[in-house]
Scaffold this motif. Structure first.
Motif, PDB file in Angstrom:
ATOM      1  N   ARG A  27       0.832  -1.210   0.000  1.00 36.55           N
ATOM      2  CA  ARG A  27       0.000   0.000   0.000  1.00 36.55           C
ATOM      3  C   ARG A  27       0.864   1.257   0.000  1.00 36.55           C
ATOM      4  NH1 ARG A  27      -4.467  -0.658   4.582  1.00 36.55           N
ATOM      5  NH2 ARG A  27      -5.557  -2.471   3.774  1.00 36.55           N
TER       6      ARG A  27
ATOM      7  N   PHE B 233       2.374   4.743   1.182  1.00 36.10           N
ATOM      8  CA  PHE B 233       2.523   5.385   2.496  1.00 36.10           C
ATOM      9  C   PHE B 233       3.415   6.596   2.332  1.00 36.10           C
ATOM     10  CE2 PHE B 233       5.864   2.240   2.019  1.00 36.10           C
ATOM     11  CZ  PHE B 233       7.004   2.932   2.379  1.00 36.10           C
ATOM     12  N   THR B 234       3.337   7.515   3.291  1.00 37.21           N
ATOM     13  CA  THR B 234       4.206   8.687   3.236  1.00 37.21           C
ATOM     14  C   THR B 234       5.338   8.527   4.242  1.00 37.21           C
ATOM     15  OG1 THR B 234       2.883   9.850   4.870  1.00 37.21           O
ATOM     16  CG2 THR B 234       2.318  10.239   2.560  1.00 37.21           C
ATOM     17  N   TYR B 235       6.419   9.266   4.024  1.00 39.51           N
ATOM     18  CA  TYR B 235       7.561   9.264   4.930  1.00 39.51           C
ATOM     19  C   TYR B 235       7.771  10.685   5.430  1.00 39.51           C
ATOM     20  CZ  TYR B 235      12.421   9.493   6.399  1.00 39.51           C
ATOM     21  OH  TYR B 235      13.563   9.730   7.125  1.00 39.51           O
TER      22      TYR B 235
ATOM     23  N   GLU C 101       0.775  -2.420   7.718  1.00 38.71           N
ATOM     24  CA  GLU C 101       0.358  -1.617   6.559  1.00 38.71           C
ATOM     25  C   GLU C 101       0.123  -0.170   6.964  1.00 38.71           C
ATOM     26  OE1 GLU C 101      -2.982  -4.028   5.169  1.00 38.71           O
ATOM     27  OE2 GLU C 101      -1.674  -4.767   3.574  1.00 38.71           O
ATOM     28  N   PRO C 102       1.182   0.507   7.422  1.00 34.78           N
ATOM     29  CA  PRO C 102       0.998   1.896   7.859  1.00 34.78           C
ATOM     30  C   PRO C 102       0.703   2.811   6.670  1.00 34.78           C
ATOM     31  CG  PRO C 102       3.322   1.341   7.845  1.00 34.78           C
ATOM     32  CD  PRO C 102       2.579   0.072   7.511  1.00 34.78           C
ATOM     33  N   THR C 103       0.044   3.923   6.958  1.00 36.04           N
ATOM     34  CA  THR C 103      -0.181   4.913   5.900  1.00 36.04           C
ATOM     35  C   THR C 103       0.890   5.995   5.948  1.00 36.04           C
ATOM     36  OG1 THR C 103      -1.595   6.126   7.414  1.00 36.04           O
ATOM     37  CG2 THR C 103      -2.680   4.602   5.871  1.00 36.04           C
ATOM     38  N   ARG C 104       1.602   6.055   7.112  1.00 33.63           N
ATOM     39  CA  ARG C 104       2.598   7.115   7.283  1.00 33.63           C
ATOM     40  C   ARG C 104       3.729   6.615   8.187  1.00 33.63           C
ATOM     41  NH1 ARG C 104       0.537  12.664   9.939  1.00 33.63           N
ATOM     42  NH2 ARG C 104      -0.772  12.473   8.122  1.00 33.63           N
TER      43      ARG C 104
END
Ligand code: FAD
Ligand code: SF4
Length: 324
Positions: free
Chosen positions: A2, A4-6, A42-45
């Protein structure tokens, strides 16, 4: 995978502010990124906390240590004050992973690494820890390297960290920055037994950021011993972190913790109690080890861990007795 942002946090307050809606903290990434590749996390950020100013090891005047959460495992194990004052900690860290991984891995991330249970790491399988209520196939399946103490019907996983076993024996505590401010958690209260909520590895609240570990002065010989299936790059089947103070032929003080046997580092309080004031003979060490392991409930394929833990306790304490 998925999307994700960093984001790189600039302070603890900034990290907390960024930690919402599917965000997770990123240390060295050596466990988290693997789990993302496997579809387990499954992190988004990703909020990078490895570059916060918690990268120092402070020696206190009384011989205690304050180890920043962003200190790498390599820096911790190589630090002269740690090697001299708390050899059990340096040895435990060196017994884990590989040089390359230790160069990246942080203290905070090491303590919060997830279990190596093979069902947990396989997103196609049921697992109460990953997917609460889906079941625990390890109990009847592959569990030769899983828990013999403190497990539950819901989960029989073990905690994988070597460093955490040493910190449990050392009466350490963990500094945490949370939404309600800063607090300090005794190390023994950081990790949990699984009970009926195996999805919760620790007592931390969402957004809690580990900033440091406090380690009191030790002042007695200490040692870490680990039994594993290969000489390197392998997690503990059983490990022992111990410190022993012998005076006038009697045990004045002792610290003992076990790894590879439970969902959390296992502080062996029963054995310690049996040993204080006793002569450090093979017989008394054996009796103390057996007192601790009376609580063991091995599964079909991991009963070998009971004599392994007993023998490792006796051997480690015998060696320390000879050093005292
Ligand atoms: C091949 C291999 C062999 C290994 N063998 C061993 C071994 O024998 N013994 C052993 O102990 N370990 C072993 N490891 C595991 C290794 O020690 C961990 O992967 C590492 O310590 C994790 O640290 P990290 O900084 O990379 O954490 P990350 O992967 O970045 O994070 C791990 C977890 O900690 C959280 N986190 C990170 N920092 C903080 C913080 N400051 N506050 C709150 N949460 C935070 C993250 O959100 C994540 O959930 C092995 C790893 C590999 C890949
Ligand atoms: S032992 Fe725990 S981590 Fe492993 S399958 Fe069972 S619930 Fe999942």
């Amino acid at each position: 995978m998925r999307p994700f942002t960093y984001e790189r946090a600039t302070s603890a307050a900034d990290a907390l502010r960024r930690h919402h809606d599917g965000a997770v903290y990123l240390g060295g990434g050596t466990n988290l990124v693997d789990l993302m590749r496997l579809g387990v996390e499954e992190p988004t950020r990703l909020v990078d906390v490895a570059h916060l100013p918690y990268d120092r090891i402070e020696l206190r005047p009384d011989g205690g240590l304050v180890v920043g959460a962003a200190v790498t495992n390599s820096a911790l194990s190589a630090d002269r004050t740690v090697r001299e004052g708390h050899p059990v900690l340096a040895q435990a860290v060196l017994a884990g992973a590989s040089g390359q991984i230790r160069n990246l891995a942080t203290v905070g991330g090491n303590l919060l690494q997830r279990t190596r249970c093979s069902y947990f790491q396989d997103a196609s399988k049921p697992c109460n820890k990953r997917d609460p209520g889906s079941g625990c196939p390890a109990r009847e399946g592959e569990h030769h390297n899983l828990a013999i103490l403190g497990h539950s019907d819901a989960c029989v996983a073990t905690h994988p960290s070597d460093m955490a076993v040493a910190l449990a024996a050392l009466d350490a505590s963990v500094r945490v920055q949370g939404r309600g401010g800063e607090r300090t958690i005794p190390f023994e209260d950081l990790h949990r037994l699984p009970g009926d909520e195996p999805q919760r590895d620790t007592t931390l609240e969402p957004g809690d950021l580990i900033t440091a570990v406090e380690v009191p002065a030790l002042g007695m010989p200490s040692r870490y011993r680990k039994v594993r299936e290969r000489a390197s790059f392998a997690f503990a089947l059983v490990s022992v972190a111990a410190a022993l103070d012998v005076a006038d032929g009697r045990i004045r003080d002792v610290r003992l913790a076990l790894g590879g046997v439970a969902h959390k580092p296992w502080r062996a309080r029963r054995a310690e109690e049996a040993l204080r004031g006793a002569e450090p003979t093979e017989e008394s060490l054996l009796r103390a080890a057996e007192a601790e392991l009376e609580a063991a409930e091995p599964l079909r394929d991991n009963a070998y861990k009971v004599p392994l833990a007993r023998n490792l306790i006796v051997r480690t304490l015998t060696e320390l007795g000879e050093d005292s």
